[in-house]
Design an enzyme around this catalytic site. Structure first.
Site, PDB file in Angstrom:
ATOM      1  N   ASN A  96      -2.000  -0.284   7.097  1.00 51.01           N
ATOM      2  CA  ASN A  96      -1.453  -1.569   7.539  1.00 51.01           C
ATOM      3  C   ASN A  96      -0.520  -2.185   6.495  1.00 51.01           C
ATOM      4  O   ASN A  96      -0.376  -3.393   6.409  1.00 51.01           O
ATOM      5  CB  ASN A  96      -2.586  -2.529   7.937  1.00 51.01           C
ATOM      6  CG  ASN A  96      -3.613  -2.684   6.839  1.00 51.01           C
ATOM      7  OD1 ASN A  96      -3.452  -2.157   5.742  1.00 51.01           O
ATOM      8  ND2 ASN A  96      -4.672  -3.427   7.113  1.00 51.01           N
TER       9      ASN A  96
ATOM     10  N   HIS B 253      -1.906  -5.291   1.413  1.00 46.81           N
ATOM     11  CA  HIS B 253      -3.179  -5.975   1.174  1.00 46.81           C
ATOM     12  C   HIS B 253      -2.847  -7.386   0.704  1.00 46.81           C
ATOM     13  O   HIS B 253      -1.840  -7.586   0.041  1.00 46.81           O
ATOM     14  CB  HIS B 253      -3.964  -5.270   0.062  1.00 46.81           C
ATOM     15  CG  HIS B 253      -5.052  -6.127  -0.534  1.00 46.81           C
ATOM     16  ND1 HIS B 253      -6.308  -6.212   0.026  1.00 46.81           N
ATOM     17  CD2 HIS B 253      -5.054  -6.965  -1.608  1.00 46.81           C
ATOM     18  CE1 HIS B 253      -7.040  -7.057  -0.695  1.00 46.81           C
ATOM     19  NE2 HIS B 253      -6.301  -7.531  -1.687  1.00 46.81           N
TER      20      HIS B 253
ATOM     21  N   GLU C 158      -9.451 -10.551  -7.917  1.00 49.66           N
ATOM     22  CA  GLU C 158      -8.502  -9.441  -7.780  1.00 49.66           C
ATOM     23  C   GLU C 158      -7.374  -9.526  -8.803  1.00 49.66           C
ATOM     24  O   GLU C 158      -6.956  -8.510  -9.356  1.00 49.66           O
ATOM     25  CB  GLU C 158      -7.927  -9.424  -6.358  1.00 49.66           C
ATOM     26  CG  GLU C 158      -8.956  -9.028  -5.305  1.00 49.66           C
ATOM     27  CD  GLU C 158      -8.411  -9.019  -3.889  1.00 49.66           C
ATOM     28  OE1 GLU C 158      -9.124  -8.550  -2.994  1.00 49.66           O
ATOM     29  OE2 GLU C 158      -7.266  -9.496  -3.656  1.00 49.66           O
TER      30      GLU C 158
ATOM     31  N   LYS D 185       0.833  -1.209   0.000  1.00 49.63           N
ATOM     32  CA  LYS D 185       0.000   0.000   0.000  1.00 49.63           C
ATOM     33  C   LYS D 185       0.874   1.268   0.000  1.00 49.63           C
ATOM     34  O   LYS D 185       2.093   1.190   0.259  1.00 49.63           O
ATOM     35  CB  LYS D 185      -0.935  -0.043   1.218  1.00 49.63           C
ATOM     36  CG  LYS D 185      -1.947  -1.203   1.159  1.00 49.63           C
ATOM     37  CD  LYS D 185      -2.885  -1.182   2.356  1.00 49.63           C
ATOM     38  CE  LYS D 185      -3.918  -2.288   2.271  1.00 49.63           C
ATOM     39  NZ  LYS D 185      -4.872  -2.267   3.414  1.00 49.63           N
TER      40      LYS D 185
ATOM     41  N   TYR E 207     -12.116  -2.438  -3.765  1.00 52.28           N
ATOM     42  CA  TYR E 207     -12.658  -2.544  -2.404  1.00 52.28           C
ATOM     43  C   TYR E 207     -14.187  -2.573  -2.385  1.00 52.28           C
ATOM     44  O   TYR E 207     -14.795  -2.225  -1.365  1.00 52.28           O
ATOM     45  CB  TYR E 207     -12.133  -1.396  -1.541  1.00 52.28           C
ATOM     46  CG  TYR E 207     -10.756  -1.659  -0.958  1.00 52.28           C
ATOM     47  CD1 TYR E 207     -10.483  -2.820  -0.231  1.00 52.28           C
ATOM     48  CD2 TYR E 207      -9.721  -0.728  -1.107  1.00 52.28           C
ATOM     49  CE1 TYR E 207      -9.223  -3.064   0.311  1.00 52.28           C
ATOM     50  CE2 TYR E 207      -8.458  -0.964  -0.557  1.00 52.28           C
ATOM     51  CZ  TYR E 207      -8.220  -2.133   0.153  1.00 52.28           C
ATOM     52  OH  TYR E 207      -6.981  -2.373   0.700  1.00 52.28           O
TER      53      TYR E 207
HETATM   54  P1  IDP Z   1      -7.736  -7.155   5.169  1.00 50.15           P
HETATM   55  O1  IDP Z   1      -6.958  -6.073   4.428  1.00 50.15           O
HETATM   56  O2  IDP Z   1      -6.920  -7.751   6.283  1.00 50.15           O
HETATM   57  O3  IDP Z   1      -8.338  -8.194   4.254  1.00 50.15           O
HETATM   58  P2  IDP Z   1     -10.405  -6.009   5.384  1.00 50.15           P
HETATM   59  O4  IDP Z   1     -11.370  -6.252   6.494  1.00 50.15           O
HETATM   60  O5  IDP Z   1     -10.683  -6.634   4.055  1.00 50.15           O
HETATM   61  O6  IDP Z   1      -8.951  -6.406   5.917  1.00 50.15           O
HETATM   62  O7  IDP Z   1     -10.301  -4.421   5.212  1.00 50.15           O
HETATM   63  C1  IDP Z   1      -9.694  -3.843   4.085  1.00 50.15           C
HETATM   64  C2  IDP Z   1      -8.844  -2.684   4.530  1.00 50.15           C
HETATM   65  O8  IDP Z   1      -9.675  -1.646   5.034  1.00 50.15           O
HETATM   66  C3  IDP Z   1      -7.878  -2.970   5.675  1.00 50.15           C
HETATM   67  O9  IDP Z   1      -6.694  -3.602   5.233  1.00 50.15           O
HETATM   68  C4  IDP Z   1      -7.624  -1.585   6.225  1.00 50.15           C
HETATM   69  O10 IDP Z   1      -6.681  -0.853   5.439  1.00 50.15           O
HETATM   70  C5  IDP Z   1      -8.995  -0.936   6.066  1.00 50.15           C
HETATM   71  N1  IDP Z   1      -9.826  -1.033   7.278  1.00 50.15           N
HETATM   72  C6  IDP Z   1     -10.424  -2.139   7.805  1.00 50.15           C
HETATM   73  N2  IDP Z   1     -11.119  -1.848   8.899  1.00 50.15           N
HETATM   74  C7  IDP Z   1     -10.979  -0.502   9.107  1.00 50.15           C
HETATM   75  C8  IDP Z   1     -11.477   0.417  10.092  1.00 50.15           C
HETATM   76  O11 IDP Z   1     -12.192   0.059  11.044  1.00 50.15           O
HETATM   77  N3  IDP Z   1     -11.089   1.723   9.964  1.00 50.15           N
HETATM   78  C9  IDP Z   1     -10.309   2.156   8.938  1.00 50.15           C
HETATM   79  N4  IDP Z   1      -9.833   1.333   7.987  1.00 50.15           N
HETATM   80  C10 IDP Z   1     -10.148   0.018   8.066  1.00 50.15           C
HETATM   81 MG    MG Z   2      -9.856  -8.113   2.857  1.00 53.53          MG
END
Ligand code: IDP
Ligand code: MG
Length: 159
Positions: free
Chosen positions: A123, A126, A137, A10, A50
């Site tokens: 984080n 992805h 994807e 990212k 997304y």
């Molecule tokens: P993942 O990336 O581990 O699969 P997902 O639940 O698919 O997690 O969420 C996609 C992305 O959305 C996360 O990697 C993170 O960057 C963002 N995200 C998830 N939950 C939150 C939140 O509560 N606040 C802000 N961003 C979030």
């Molecule tokens: Mg995800």
């Protein structure tokens, strides 16, 4: 059992110059890079990527975050690649990601903190969450011509 998974380094990972460190983790585990490129996604493309999160309260911030700079998109191939890649990146929220994982080693914030600040959760990476998600994807991010089949030494020594 040989699968492909999509990994995206990212914008936070790219701007923090962690690209080499992150790719090394997958290569060290014997996984194979079969496609890779730098992309600066626009809003529409990010919204498609997304789309499963469209109804979430953090959707707008997430799209802003993923389009704030270029990303590195990588297709990783290997045995149980989808699960193995998720194991190497760690939990979504870095504060819960185990040490030794990419998110656990290179970040520490929580999703609650990101939401409280009105930001997408930074984080670092992805990765596809399931085999069907990976297939969808990879099709979105790569053409067939951009994906390659070749042998690594791991196919003799690791597989
Ligand atoms: P993942 O990336 O581990 O699969 P997902 O639940 O698919 O997690 O969420 C996609 C992305 O959305 C996360 O990697 C993170 O960057 C963002 N995200 C998830 N939950 C939150 C939140 O509560 N606040 C802000 N961003 C979030
Ligand atoms: Mg995800």
């Amino acid at each position: 059992m040989i699968e492909r998974s999509l990994v995206i380094i990212k914008p936070d990972g790219v701007k923090r110059c962690l690209v080499g460190e992150i790719i090394k983790r997958f290569e060290n585990a014997g996984l194979k890079i079969v496609g890779m490129k730098m992309v600066w996604a626009d809003k529409k493309f990010a919204e498609t990527h997304y789309k499963a999160h469209k109804s979430k309260p953090f959707f707008k911030e997430l799209v802003e975050f993923i389009t704030e700079g270029p990303v590195i998109a990588i297709v990783i191939e290997g045995v149980h690649a989808v699960d193995n890649v998720r194991r190497l990146i760690g939990s979504t929220s870095p504060h819960q990601a185990a040490p030794g994982t990419i998110r656990g080693d290179f970040a520490h914030i929580s999703m609650a903190y990101a939401s409280a600040k009105g930001l997408g959760g930074k984080n670092v990476v992805h990765a596809s969450g399931s085999k069907p998600e990976a297939e969808e994807e990879i099709k979105l991010w790569f053409t067939k011509q951009e994906l390659h089949s070749y042998k690594t030494v791991h196919e003799e020594h690791v597989f």
